[in-house]
Every structure is written in structure tokens, then in C-alpha cells.
Scaffold this motif. Sequence first.
Motif, mmCIF file in Angstrom:
data_model
loop_
_atom_site.group_PDB
_atom_site.id
_atom_site.type_symbol
_atom_site.label_atom_id
_atom_site.label_comp_id
_atom_site.label_asym_id
_atom_site.label_seq_id
_atom_site.Cartn_x
_atom_site.Cartn_y
_atom_site.Cartn_z
ATOM 1 N N PRO A 283 -9.037 10.718 -7.603
ATOM 2 C CA PRO A 283 -7.716 9.697 -7.569
ATOM 3 C C PRO A 283 -6.679 10.244 -6.730
ATOM 4 N N PHE A 284 -6.123 9.567 -6.034
ATOM 5 C CA PHE A 284 -5.112 9.801 -5.218
ATOM 6 C C PHE A 284 -4.214 8.585 -4.743
ATOM 7 N N PRO A 285 -3.104 8.359 -5.600
ATOM 8 C CA PRO A 285 -2.215 7.175 -5.260
ATOM 9 C C PRO A 285 -1.638 7.324 -3.710
ATOM 10 N N VAL A 286 -1.689 6.096 -3.137
ATOM 11 C CA VAL A 286 -1.141 5.929 -1.865
ATOM 12 C C VAL A 286 -0.443 4.726 -2.013
ATOM 13 N N VAL A 287 0.609 4.665 -1.184
ATOM 14 C CA VAL A 287 1.324 3.451 -1.268
ATOM 15 C C VAL A 287 2.177 3.183 0.134
ATOM 16 N N LEU A 288 1.896 1.998 0.814
ATOM 17 C CA LEU A 288 2.571 1.632 2.131
ATOM 18 C C LEU A 288 3.691 0.748 1.692
ATOM 19 N N THR A 289 5.167 1.053 2.292
ATOM 20 C CA THR A 289 6.072 0.322 1.698
ATOM 21 C C THR A 289 7.366 0.202 2.788
ATOM 22 N N GLY A 290 8.261 -0.557 2.860
ATOM 23 C CA GLY A 290 9.252 -0.589 3.548
ATOM 24 C C GLY A 290 10.174 -2.159 3.038
ATOM 25 N N PRO A 291 11.428 -2.162 3.746
ATOM 26 C CA PRO A 291 12.057 -3.216 3.287
ATOM 27 C C PRO A 291 11.491 -4.485 4.008
ATOM 28 N N ARG A 292 11.975 -5.599 3.439
ATOM 29 C CA ARG A 292 11.382 -6.772 4.039
ATOM 30 C C ARG A 292 11.312 -6.964 5.423
ATOM 31 N N SER A 293 12.424 -6.376 6.047
ATOM 32 C CA SER A 293 12.242 -6.572 7.824
ATOM 33 C C SER A 293 11.340 -5.663 8.172
ATOM 34 N N ALA A 294 10.573 -4.653 7.637
ATOM 35 C CA ALA A 294 9.625 -3.802 8.132
ATOM 36 C C ALA A 294 8.129 -4.428 7.664
ATOM 37 N N GLU A 333 2.254 5.865 -12.315
ATOM 38 C CA GLU A 333 0.748 5.536 -13.203
ATOM 39 C C GLU A 333 0.017 6.132 -12.619
ATOM 40 N N GLY A 334 -0.044 6.173 -11.116
ATOM 41 C CA GLY A 334 -1.201 7.015 -10.231
ATOM 42 C C GLY A 334 -1.225 8.428 -10.676
ATOM 43 N N LEU A 335 0.039 9.063 -10.970
ATOM 44 C CA LEU A 335 -0.165 10.573 -11.339
ATOM 45 C C LEU A 335 -0.600 10.799 -12.775
ATOM 46 N N LYS A 336 -0.418 9.799 -13.561
ATOM 47 C CA LYS A 336 -1.017 9.802 -14.945
ATOM 48 C C LYS A 336 -2.543 10.077 -14.591
ATOM 49 N N VAL A 337 -3.063 9.242 -13.911
ATOM 50 C CA VAL A 337 -4.713 9.309 -13.400
ATOM 51 C C VAL A 337 -4.910 10.650 -12.886
ATOM 52 N N VAL A 338 -4.250 11.222 -11.915
ATOM 53 C CA VAL A 338 -4.541 12.459 -11.314
ATOM 54 C C VAL A 338 -4.472 13.437 -12.386
ATOM 55 N N LYS A 339 -3.503 13.513 -13.225
ATOM 56 C CA LYS A 339 -3.176 14.514 -14.162
ATOM 57 C C LYS A 339 -4.631 14.436 -15.199
ATOM 58 N N GLN A 340 -5.078 13.413 -15.680
ATOM 59 C CA GLN A 340 -6.196 13.520 -16.394
ATOM 60 C C GLN A 340 -7.384 13.736 -15.662
ATOM 61 N N PHE A 341 -7.498 13.554 -14.735
ATOM 62 C CA PHE A 341 -8.748 13.658 -13.934
ATOM 63 C C PHE A 341 -8.943 15.145 -13.542
ATOM 64 N N ARG A 342 -7.568 15.763 -13.210
ATOM 65 C CA ARG A 342 -7.758 17.282 -13.131
ATOM 66 C C ARG A 342 -7.792 18.050 -14.516
ATOM 67 N N ALA A 348 -6.823 22.835 -10.472
ATOM 68 C CA ALA A 348 -5.360 23.146 -10.664
ATOM 69 C C ALA A 348 -4.616 21.877 -10.308
ATOM 70 N N PHE A 349 -3.397 21.930 -11.181
ATOM 71 C CA PHE A 349 -2.337 21.126 -10.984
ATOM 72 C C PHE A 349 -1.468 21.205 -9.656
ATOM 73 N N HIS A 350 -1.392 22.536 -9.175
ATOM 74 C CA HIS A 350 -0.543 22.978 -8.166
ATOM 75 C C HIS A 350 -1.450 22.950 -6.889
ATOM 76 N N PHE A 351 -2.618 22.898 -6.738
ATOM 77 C CA PHE A 351 -3.442 22.869 -5.552
ATOM 78 C C PHE A 351 -4.903 22.180 -5.609
ATOM 79 N N ASN A 352 -4.916 21.030 -4.813
ATOM 80 C CA ASN A 352 -6.184 20.153 -5.013
ATOM 81 C C ASN A 352 -7.242 20.797 -4.407
ATOM 82 N N TRP A 353 -8.053 21.532 -5.156
ATOM 83 C CA TRP A 353 -9.054 22.446 -4.697
ATOM 84 C C TRP A 353 -10.466 21.493 -4.579
ATOM 85 N N LEU A 354 -10.295 20.306 -5.345
ATOM 86 C CA LEU A 354 -11.790 19.437 -5.613
ATOM 87 C C LEU A 354 -11.739 18.520 -4.264
#
Length: 457
Positions: A283-294, A333-342, A348-354
Amino acid sequence: MLQRNVINASVSPKGSLETLSQREVQQLSEVGTGSLYTLFRQCALAILNTGAHVDNAKTILEAYKDFEVKIHQQDRGVRLELLNAPADAFVDGEMIASTREMLFSALRDIVYTESELASQRIDLESSQGITDYVFHLLRNARTLRPGVEPKMVVCWGGHSISSEEYQYTKKVGHELGLRKLDVCTGCGPGVMKGPMKGATIAHAKQRMHGSRYLGLTEPGIIAAEAPNPIVNELVILPDIEKRLEAFVRVGHGIIIFPGGAGTAEEFLYLLGILMHPDNQDVPFPVVLTGPRSAEPYLQQLHAFVGATLGEAAHRLYEIIIDDPAEVARHMVEGLKVVKQFRRERNDAFHFNWLLKIEESFQRPFDPTHQAMAELDLRRELPPHELAANLRRAFSGVVAGNVKDKGIRLIEEHGPYQIRGDSAVLDPLGRLLQAFVDQHRMKLPGGAAYVPCYQVVT
């Protein structure tokens, strides 16, 4: 030419800095001859030039040709003597605290990087060895914090963005800060500053102490995009590939704002890694975002990904338009999934070895004219391999736009030529032209942008 107000000064590190050996001091003190000194001088000048609206390393270096930095060993550690330094880094003759911190962070990272390369335990011939090297660089910078639950959000995007887009990044950063999340960026201006600025206010509202504003950069970038002063943890990785790996190893989720070639490079790097078969369940939450003009920009980037990497890549991220609070909620919400997965996999929480990162994403790419022309850009390639090569193409454009070496290569040999199948190059050409039309290739003002590349089908 930059307006030059200069000052001479002597500065010592605030707090502690690992002492340097006589050999390390000698290497750094070989004025005009040592490559290590040249690298540190360039990074130091960029840090002292924080706040200048310039994104051209060559321009900065030429404006301060007589700048020197001398390293002195003393009983309390290390002292830097600065000659003809940019005066804006000082207030009433005293260096601004954030600038002093970052100056000695640069010294720490550059010396340690060189020392590690000479170590017998460093293995840069294997993928795992490169990852281990990145880990040691981050650990030496005290960036890794064991036991802290996932809350480091990486924000990517352009240094050349509109005022509306910049204000939007601050709003998103504010929403992240209200949810007590930390922020990591490339540490420069624009999108690299806005989320940190917004989070700073929100963290103050939440009465948080020890908030983290992590900036990850590399020598070629820092010389063109000086760190913004909000950064309270600066790490200089040896090259762009180590920097990108550091982002995905220490970050728990990534938000991508509007940007130019550098942002596209980062996005393709991330998609290429997440599309690797070994990473399908990570799991790795990724969001593309910007204002309406973008929205047209975001949809164009989305279309480019679909045209080159396929629909499978679309499932790896969410697009959220003009809703900072929803971006932050989605990340939480995405970070909750990351926490549970690890936790389930004892990672480790501090370095994504997997996370599996192939050597094609780790090997430094030198964007010479020959290397750019020989990039394999065919639609028939496995998506993660095509993503790796597209990442290299954008890396070359970045080098030709802002890095001293790249700019000089373009001046000497003309634009890079990017070759490949029309199925890949047609959408690539449209995307790059949109970046030019939207003024995303360089900071506003000054001469019009002259492309450093030609797309040849």
C-alpha cells in the motif's frame, strides 16, 4: 546578472557537528583543485542565496565567482570562513539560524558521502547495496526515527507555479498539519515550500512541538533551487536517483501538485516502482491534486500516463480537484492501511524495506546527448521499464533547464534529441509543449524559455 551584496563572515555550527578528520579538512580546503571542495562551495553558495528568484545554477555561480569558503579545524569542532558571501543570508551581520543549520547539514552530508564511498562495506554494484547506502546516508543525517507511526507525507510539484497554485499547496499543507502529519519535499521554492508553510501554521494551532519539515535534495538541484528556510531537516543525497529512492523509502504517502519536467520525472519514477509485479500488494497512497484552474494540467498528465503506461497505472493514484481537506482525509486513511500492512509484516515504520526497486531506477543517469538519443521509448516494453526510461528523459530535460552541467552541454551541442515510437513520443511531445505554454519550465520573468530538447519520432 544577480544584484550582488556581499559580506565576509566566520560561522560555527549551532549544536553539534561530527568532528572532521585532518584528511577530510584537507580535502575540503583544496581551493580550486579539489572536487569535494568545489561541490561544497557550490552547495554552500546556493544555501546562502536562499530567497533569490533564480533557478539557473550557472547564473548563480557566475554572479559570485569570487565567493570562497574555508574550513578550519578548532577545539570546538569546525568553523567556516566565508568570503564574498551573499549578504541576504545575514541580519545585522549574523547569519540567519535556518541558513546556518542547512550550511552545516551540507558539510555533514558531503563529507559523509565521500567517506562512505571509500568504505569497504559499501556495495554500489547491487540493488540491495544501493538501498543500504541510502539508508546509511539518511541515518547519518538523523532522519530515521524508529518507533514513530507513519505520518510523513511527501509533497512533489513544481518550483515554477502560479500564485493560485501556490496558495492551494499552502491550504493542503494546512489540512495535513491540522491532522498532525509531517511534510517532506524537495526543499526548494513553489510546491516545495507551500505545504511546509501551511503545515507550520497548523502545527502551531495544534500546539505541536518537534514538527518535521524534511527537505531531500542533491547537489545539482540545490545549486539551482536553494532550500526554503522552513526546512528544519536538510539531507543532500549524492545524486537524483538516491534522492528519489530516499523519498519513497522514508515517505508513507505522496501528494503530487502541478509542476513541470521535474514533477513528471518524480511521478514516473513512483509509478514505475509501484507497477513492478513485486510491489502489487504494497500500500502506498498517492494523490494528484490542484486548484480548479489546474484541472486541465492534471487531466493532461493523467492522459499521458494512460497513453504510455496503460490503465493499470491509473489505479495507483487518486485525482482530487480543489478540495484540500479531502486530500488530507484521503492521506490519513491511506496511512492507516500502511501502518497495518507494516505491522503485519514486521517492516519498519521509518524506512520502507519491503518496496522493490530495481537497479534500472537506482543507477545514476548521465544525460549526455548520446544517452538521451539512445533511450528505449517503445510502447511494447513492460510498463515499469518504460516508466524508468521516460523518467530518464524528463531527468535530461531538468538537467538542460536548470543544472550547470546540462546547461553548458546544451550551449555547446544544441538541444537533446529524444527518439522513439510515435505511440510514446506523440503524447510526450504534447505534454512537454503544454509545460512550455503554461510557463512550467522556468521561473516567471526574464527571457522566454528556449527548449533544451527536440522530440524526434
